[in-house]
Write an enzyme that holds these catalytic residues in place. Structure first.
Site, PDB file in Angstrom:
ATOM      1  N   GLY A  46       0.824  -1.247   0.113  1.00 42.19           N
ATOM      2  CA  GLY A  46       0.081   0.047  -0.051  1.00 42.19           C
ATOM      3  C   GLY A  46       0.729   1.202  -0.042  1.00 42.19           C
ATOM      4  O   GLY A  46       2.144   1.062   0.271  1.00 42.19           O
ATOM      5  N   GLN A  51       2.510   9.976   2.068  1.00 42.88           N
ATOM      6  CA  GLN A  51       3.935   9.468   2.149  1.00 42.88           C
ATOM      7  C   GLN A  51       4.821   9.884   1.089  1.00 42.88           C
ATOM      8  O   GLN A  51       5.877   9.626   1.231  1.00 42.88           O
ATOM      9  CB  GLN A  51       3.977   7.746   2.015  1.00 42.88           C
ATOM     10  CG  GLN A  51       3.225   7.214   3.309  1.00 42.88           C
ATOM     11  CD  GLN A  51       3.236   5.686   3.091  1.00 42.88           C
ATOM     12  OE1 GLN A  51       2.186   5.141   2.681  1.00 42.88           O
ATOM     13  NE2 GLN A  51       4.161   4.957   3.756  1.00 42.88           N
ATOM     14  N   CYS A  92       5.829  -0.375   7.313  1.00 37.13           N
ATOM     15  CA  CYS A  92       5.593   0.717   6.871  1.00 37.13           C
ATOM     16  C   CYS A  92       6.865   1.409   6.105  1.00 37.13           C
ATOM     17  O   CYS A  92       8.059   1.367   6.367  1.00 37.13           O
ATOM     18  CB  CYS A  92       5.276   1.909   7.725  1.00 37.13           C
ATOM     19  SG  CYS A  92       4.636   3.234   7.055  1.00 37.13           S
ATOM     20  N   LEU A  93       6.415   1.460   4.770  1.00 34.09           N
ATOM     21  CA  LEU A  93       7.576   1.958   3.921  1.00 34.09           C
ATOM     22  C   LEU A  93       8.218   3.298   4.293  1.00 34.09           C
ATOM     23  O   LEU A  93       9.377   3.681   3.929  1.00 34.09           O
ATOM     24  CB  LEU A  93       7.080   2.373   2.207  1.00 34.09           C
ATOM     25  CG  LEU A  93       6.648   0.930   1.615  1.00 34.09           C
ATOM     26  CD1 LEU A  93       5.725   1.477   0.266  1.00 34.09           C
ATOM     27  CD2 LEU A  93       7.496  -0.122   1.635  1.00 34.09           C
ATOM     28  N   HIS A 134      -4.369   1.043   8.062  1.00 35.50           N
ATOM     29  CA  HIS A 134      -3.100   1.754   8.166  1.00 35.50           C
ATOM     30  C   HIS A 134      -2.758   2.810   7.162  1.00 35.50           C
ATOM     31  O   HIS A 134      -2.393   3.725   7.738  1.00 35.50           O
ATOM     32  CB  HIS A 134      -1.787   0.531   7.673  1.00 35.50           C
ATOM     33  CG  HIS A 134      -0.634   1.079   7.505  1.00 35.50           C
ATOM     34  ND1 HIS A 134       0.540   0.455   8.387  1.00 35.50           N
ATOM     35  CD2 HIS A 134       0.243   1.834   6.726  1.00 35.50           C
ATOM     36  CE1 HIS A 134       1.484   0.982   8.326  1.00 35.50           C
ATOM     37  NE2 HIS A 134       1.430   1.904   7.129  1.00 35.50           N
ATOM     38  N   GLU A 135      -3.309   2.797   5.739  1.00 38.24           N
ATOM     39  CA  GLU A 135      -3.242   3.699   4.834  1.00 38.24           C
ATOM     40  C   GLU A 135      -4.088   5.047   5.066  1.00 38.24           C
ATOM     41  O   GLU A 135      -3.894   6.170   5.029  1.00 38.24           O
ATOM     42  CB  GLU A 135      -3.556   3.151   3.359  1.00 38.24           C
ATOM     43  CG  GLU A 135      -2.636   2.179   2.881  1.00 38.24           C
ATOM     44  CD  GLU A 135      -1.083   2.234   3.059  1.00 38.24           C
ATOM     45  OE1 GLU A 135      -0.961   3.493   2.999  1.00 38.24           O
ATOM     46  OE2 GLU A 135      -0.536   1.377   3.287  1.00 38.24           O
ATOM     47  N   HIS A 138      -2.482   6.987   7.383  1.00 38.18           N
ATOM     48  CA  HIS A 138      -1.531   8.122   7.034  1.00 38.18           C
ATOM     49  C   HIS A 138      -2.320   9.252   6.393  1.00 38.18           C
ATOM     50  O   HIS A 138      -1.903  10.484   6.647  1.00 38.18           O
ATOM     51  CB  HIS A 138      -1.015   7.495   5.667  1.00 38.18           C
ATOM     52  CG  HIS A 138       0.390   6.735   6.050  1.00 38.18           C
ATOM     53  ND1 HIS A 138       1.529   6.935   6.647  1.00 38.18           N
ATOM     54  CD2 HIS A 138       0.751   5.317   5.747  1.00 38.18           C
ATOM     55  CE1 HIS A 138       2.257   6.106   6.821  1.00 38.18           C
ATOM     56  NE2 HIS A 138       1.935   4.838   6.088  1.00 38.18           N
TER      57      HIS A 138
HETATM   58  O1  K1U Z   1       1.773   2.175   3.973  1.00 35.50           O
HETATM   59  C1  K1U Z   1       2.814   1.942   3.897  1.00 35.50           C
HETATM   60  O2  K1U Z   1       4.064   2.089   4.256  1.00 35.50           O
HETATM   61  C2  K1U Z   1       2.967   0.345   3.091  1.00 35.50           C
HETATM   62  C3  K1U Z   1       2.909  -0.749   3.955  1.00 35.50           C
HETATM   63  C4  K1U Z   1       1.560  -1.188   4.116  1.00 35.50           C
HETATM   64  C5  K1U Z   1       1.161  -2.334   5.145  1.00 35.50           C
HETATM   65  C6  K1U Z   1       2.005  -3.230   5.600  1.00 35.50           C
HETATM   66  C7  K1U Z   1       1.758  -4.228   6.474  1.00 35.50           C
HETATM   67  C8  K1U Z   1       0.434  -4.003   7.176  1.00 35.50           C
HETATM   68  C9  K1U Z   1      -0.064  -2.978   6.984  1.00 35.50           C
HETATM   69  C10 K1U Z   1       0.161  -1.874   6.166  1.00 35.50           C
HETATM   70  C11 K1U Z   1       3.842  -1.919   3.490  1.00 35.50           C
HETATM   71  O3  K1U Z   1       3.791  -2.240   2.292  1.00 35.50           O
HETATM   72  S1  K1U Z   1       5.243  -2.447   4.403  1.00 35.50           S
HETATM   73  C12 K1U Z   1       5.999  -3.596   3.552  1.00 35.50           C
HETATM   74  C13 K1U Z   1       5.235  -4.741   3.084  1.00 35.50           C
HETATM   75  O4  K1U Z   1       5.039  -5.198   2.226  1.00 35.50           O
HETATM   76  C14 K1U Z   1       4.711  -5.719   4.293  1.00 35.50           C
HETATM   77  C15 K1U Z   1       5.248  -5.615   5.499  1.00 35.50           C
HETATM   78  C16 K1U Z   1       4.583  -6.673   6.481  1.00 35.50           C
HETATM   79  C17 K1U Z   1       3.440  -7.517   6.573  1.00 35.50           C
HETATM   80  C18 K1U Z   1       3.033  -7.318   5.014  1.00 35.50           C
HETATM   81  C19 K1U Z   1       3.628  -6.476   3.947  1.00 35.50           C
HETATM   82 ZN    ZN Z   2       2.746   3.205   6.166  1.00 37.76          ZN
END
Ligand code: K1U
Ligand code: ZN
Length: 169
Positions: A46, A51, A92-93, A134-135, A138
């Site tokens: 996401g 971001q 989170c990225l 989560h998004e 943000h």
């Molecule tokens: O918003 C962001 O920074 C993107 C984030 C979204 C997210 C991941 C995990 C749970 C809730 C929201 C990411 O994509 S982090 C990287 C990722 O691919 C990931 C990390 C943990 C679990 C699953 C995916």
């Molecule tokens: Zn995030």
């Protein structure tokens, strides 16, 4: 298309509250394409416009294994949340390398526009429901580490600032 720089915690710009998107036009469609490219390149599931330092209510998501099912949420609004909640591991990225548990609703219904200007209601559970919450945080200027204890959050802040200083060298 273009790869966009992602803001890193604790950048104060991550705490700005996004404004509604005022109509879907060529600018928004280009932004959507660039955000999808940026999310796929960063291996995220996401990305919220906040971001990439754009403070408008726009989210892209793809939780598919094949990375071929993009979901665009413009001006998303939560219209229903399940009574049940669960603690899920999140990343989170904008906080690279940090993963921790956050309590979220198990399922949500979200009303949102798409890139064609159509509005629909999405019924989400599992990873999609977690990612949407989560998004949407943000867009309200909230980063997932704010759910953690002040002790953990301060450790993460110091670690991020140190990494950024080393990157700047
Ligand atoms: O918003 C962001 O920074 C993107 C984030 C979204 C997210 C991941 C995990 C749970 C809730 C929201 C990411 O994509 S982090 C990287 C990722 O691919 C990931 C990390 C943990 C679990 C699953 C995916
Ligand atoms: Zn995030």
């Amino acid at each position: 298309m273009a790869l966009l720089p992602i803001l890193c915690y604790p950048d104060p710009k991550l705490h700005r509250v996004a404004k509604p998107v005022d109509g879907v036009d060529a600018r928004i469609r280009t932004l959507v394409a660039d955000m999808l490219e940026t999310m796929y390149d960063a291996k995220g599931i996401g990305l919220a416009a906040t971001q990439i330092d754009v403070h408008e209510r726009l989210i892209v998501i793809d939780v598919s294994e094949e990375r071929d099912a993009p979901l665009i949420l413009i001006n998303p609004e939560l219209v229903w949340t399940s009574p049940e909640t669960h603690i899920n591991e999140e990343g989170c990225l904008s906080v690279p390398g940090i993963y921790d548990g956050v309590e979220r609703f198990d399922a949500v219904h979200v009303r949102a526009g798409d890139e064609h200007g159509n509005t629909r209601t999405i019924e989400a559970d599992g990873l999609l429901a977690v990612c949407i919450q989560h998004e949407m945080d943000h867009l309200l200027g909230k980063v997932f580490v704010e759910y953690l204890s002040p002790l953990k959050r301060n450790r993460i802040k110091k670690k991020m600032l140190k990494a950024q200083r080393e990157d700047d060298r």
